[in-house]
Design an enzyme around this catalytic site. Structure first.
Site, PDB file in Angstrom:
ATOM      1  N   ASN A   9     -12.537  -6.677   3.809  1.00 21.62           N
ATOM      2  CA  ASN A   9     -11.591  -7.734   3.444  1.00 21.62           C
ATOM      3  C   ASN A   9     -11.147  -8.432   4.726  1.00 21.62           C
ATOM      4  OD1 ASN A   9      -9.421  -9.276   2.600  1.00 21.62           O
ATOM      5  ND2 ASN A   9      -8.062  -7.512   2.236  1.00 21.62           N
ATOM      6  N   TRP A  10     -11.673  -9.638   4.914  1.00 20.79           N
ATOM      7  CA  TRP A  10     -11.348 -10.364   6.157  1.00 20.79           C
ATOM      8  C   TRP A  10      -9.925 -10.911   6.165  1.00 20.79           C
ATOM      9  CZ3 TRP A  10     -15.897 -13.890   8.165  1.00 20.79           C
ATOM     10  CH2 TRP A  10     -17.027 -13.084   8.396  1.00 20.79           C
ATOM     11  N   LYS A  11      -9.269 -10.923   5.004  1.00 24.07           N
ATOM     12  CA  LYS A  11      -7.943 -11.561   4.881  1.00 24.07           C
ATOM     13  C   LYS A  11      -8.044 -13.003   5.395  1.00 24.07           C
ATOM     14  CE  LYS A  11      -6.026  -7.000   5.274  1.00 24.07           C
ATOM     15  NZ  LYS A  11      -4.870  -6.167   5.507  1.00 24.07           N
ATOM     16  N   HIS A  95      -4.100  -7.072  -4.224  1.00 26.34           N
ATOM     17  CA  HIS A  95      -3.904  -6.519  -2.881  1.00 26.34           C
ATOM     18  C   HIS A  95      -2.408  -6.474  -2.573  1.00 26.34           C
ATOM     19  CE1 HIS A  95      -3.907  -6.174   1.468  1.00 26.34           C
ATOM     20  NE2 HIS A  95      -5.127  -5.678   1.350  1.00 26.34           N
ATOM     21  N   GLU A  97      -0.764  -7.282  -0.106  1.00 20.93           N
ATOM     22  CA  GLU A  97      -0.217  -8.504   0.511  1.00 20.93           C
ATOM     23  C   GLU A  97       0.053  -9.561  -0.554  1.00 20.93           C
ATOM     24  OE1 GLU A  97      -3.275  -8.882   3.493  1.00 20.93           O
ATOM     25  OE2 GLU A  97      -2.499  -7.050   4.419  1.00 20.93           O
ATOM     26  N   GLU A 167      -4.660   1.981  -1.563  1.00 25.63           N
ATOM     27  CA  GLU A 167      -4.274   1.552  -0.225  1.00 25.63           C
ATOM     28  C   GLU A 167      -2.776   1.758  -0.048  1.00 25.63           C
ATOM     29  OE1 GLU A 167      -7.179  -1.624   1.422  1.00 25.63           O
ATOM     30  OE2 GLU A 167      -5.718  -2.632   0.176  1.00 25.63           O
ATOM     31  N   GLY A 173      -3.044  -1.960   8.186  1.00 26.64           N
ATOM     32  CA  GLY A 173      -2.872  -2.694   9.432  1.00 26.64           C
ATOM     33  C   GLY A 173      -1.927  -2.025  10.416  1.00 26.64           C
ATOM     34  N   SER A 211      -6.217   1.201   7.409  1.00 26.88           N
ATOM     35  CA  SER A 211      -6.572   1.628   8.775  1.00 26.88           C
ATOM     36  C   SER A 211      -7.808   2.525   8.815  1.00 26.88           C
ATOM     37  CB  SER A 211      -5.375   2.299   9.456  1.00 26.88           C
ATOM     38  OG  SER A 211      -4.300   1.371   9.583  1.00 26.88           O
ATOM     39  N   GLY A 232      -9.979  -3.551   6.327  1.00 28.14           N
ATOM     40  CA  GLY A 232      -9.417  -4.810   6.797  1.00 28.14           C
ATOM     41  C   GLY A 232      -9.867  -5.100   8.215  1.00 28.14           C
ATOM     42  N   GLY A 233      -9.011  -4.809   9.178  1.00 24.13           N
ATOM     43  CA  GLY A 233      -9.250  -5.173  10.578  1.00 24.13           C
ATOM     44  C   GLY A 233     -10.638  -4.818  11.098  1.00 24.13           C
TER      45      GLY A 233
HETATM   46  P1  PGA Z   1      -6.643  -2.450   7.381  1.00 25.81           P
HETATM   47  O1  PGA Z   1      -6.517  -3.262   5.997  1.00 25.81           O
HETATM   48  O2  PGA Z   1      -7.998  -1.757   7.356  1.00 25.81           O
HETATM   49  O3  PGA Z   1      -6.566  -3.494   8.459  1.00 25.81           O
HETATM   50  O4  PGA Z   1      -5.541  -1.479   7.413  1.00 25.81           O
HETATM   51  C1  PGA Z   1      -6.962  -2.717   4.784  1.00 25.81           C
HETATM   52  C2  PGA Z   1      -6.698  -3.693   3.657  1.00 25.81           C
HETATM   53  O5  PGA Z   1      -5.653  -4.330   3.641  1.00 25.81           O
HETATM   54  O6  PGA Z   1      -7.537  -3.854   2.742  1.00 25.81           O
END
Ligand code: PGA
Length: 252
Positions: A9-11, A95, A97, A167, A173, A211, A232-233
């Site tokens: 997930n590149w966000k 998600h 967010e 998650e 993050g 993470s 994510g990251g």
């Molecule tokens: P992260 O994000 O790996 O940067 O913690 C995961 C996500 O939000 O899907």
């Protein structure tokens, strides 16, 4: 047999340059893996078509969010049908967010899941507790309720299109990961909820997110109820993303 999925997930990150440099590299390196992993790239919606073209059918592509509606006067929104039409196989829904920053409710998540499935997309339903909820001993209760409400519109023949991503909000993050044991316990609880709802729970892929990095992925993916990860990251680096794909254990 459950699919083993690693989804990036590149966000709201990346650029055309990143698409051009990363997708081809991931594609060629994932093709050489023999662990059966299905790699999915979920870029910002504007880059979906470019990623689809460069993925050449060898990496699946997803969209980060879809509308509650099929079409109409909803400026700024993108429908599940449009995502499918552009070559997406997956849609992230709910998600944390989206839930925290945009006020998305379980009811909206349920509607979006219904739209995704009806359009032929696989829905990756994201659930997870906050730190406060975990510290109050309510993590399992909160996550179970999210799962139950989010799948309210799933039809009996649509479960094979459902993926659930656990998650924990406090792990996203932050560099803090749930221990493999805690993540496994929650995944087992989610599978039990799905089973109680009459779903073919043993066939539904459950992903861990929060993470996940190249150095902690193998321990998480070795757990019996963790079928892959939502990244994510670390998905913004081809080398890191491929290392995480490689950490999926081979089938015996
Ligand atoms: P992260 O994000 O790996 O940067 O913690 C995961 C996500 O939000 O899907």
């Amino acid at each position: 047999m459950r699919r083993r999925i690693v989804a990036g997930n590149w966000k709201m990150n990346g650029s055309k340059d990143l698409v051009n440099s990363l997708v081809g590299q991931v594609r060629s390196e994932v093709a050489s893996l023999d662990n059966g992993v299905e790699a999915v790239i979920i870029p910002p919606a504007l880059f979906v078509s470019d990623v689809v073209r460069l993925a050449g059918g060898e990496i699946a592509v997803g969209i980060q969010n879809i509308a509650c509606w099929d079409s109409g006067a909803y400026t700024g929104e993108v429908s599940a049908g449009m995502a499918r039409d552009s070559g997406c196989d997956y849609a992230l829904v709910g998600h944390s967010e989206r839930r925290q920053l945009f006020g998305e409710t379980d009811q909206q998540v349920a509607v979006k899941v219904g739209r995704a499935l009806a359009s032929g997309l696989n829905a990756v339903i994201c659930v997870g507790e906050t730190l406060e909820e975990r510290e109050a001993g309510r993590a399992e209760e909160v996550v179970s309720a999210q799962v139950r409400r989010s799948v309210a519109e799933v039809g009996g023949d649509q479960w094979h299109q459902v993926v659930v991503a656990y998650e924990p909000v406090w792990a996203i993050g932050t560099g803090k990961t749930a221990t493999a044991e805690d993540a496994q316990a929650m995944h087992a609880a989610i599978r039990a909820v799905l089973s109680a709802l009459g779903a073919p729970a043993d066939e539904i892929s459950l992903l861990y997110g929060g993470s996940v990095k190249a150095d902690n992925a193998a321990a998480l993916f070795a757990q019996p109820d963790i079928d892959g990860g939502l990244i994510g990251g670390a998905s913004l680096s081809a080398a890191d993303f491929v290392s995480i794909c490689r950490a999926v254990p081979g089938r015996s």
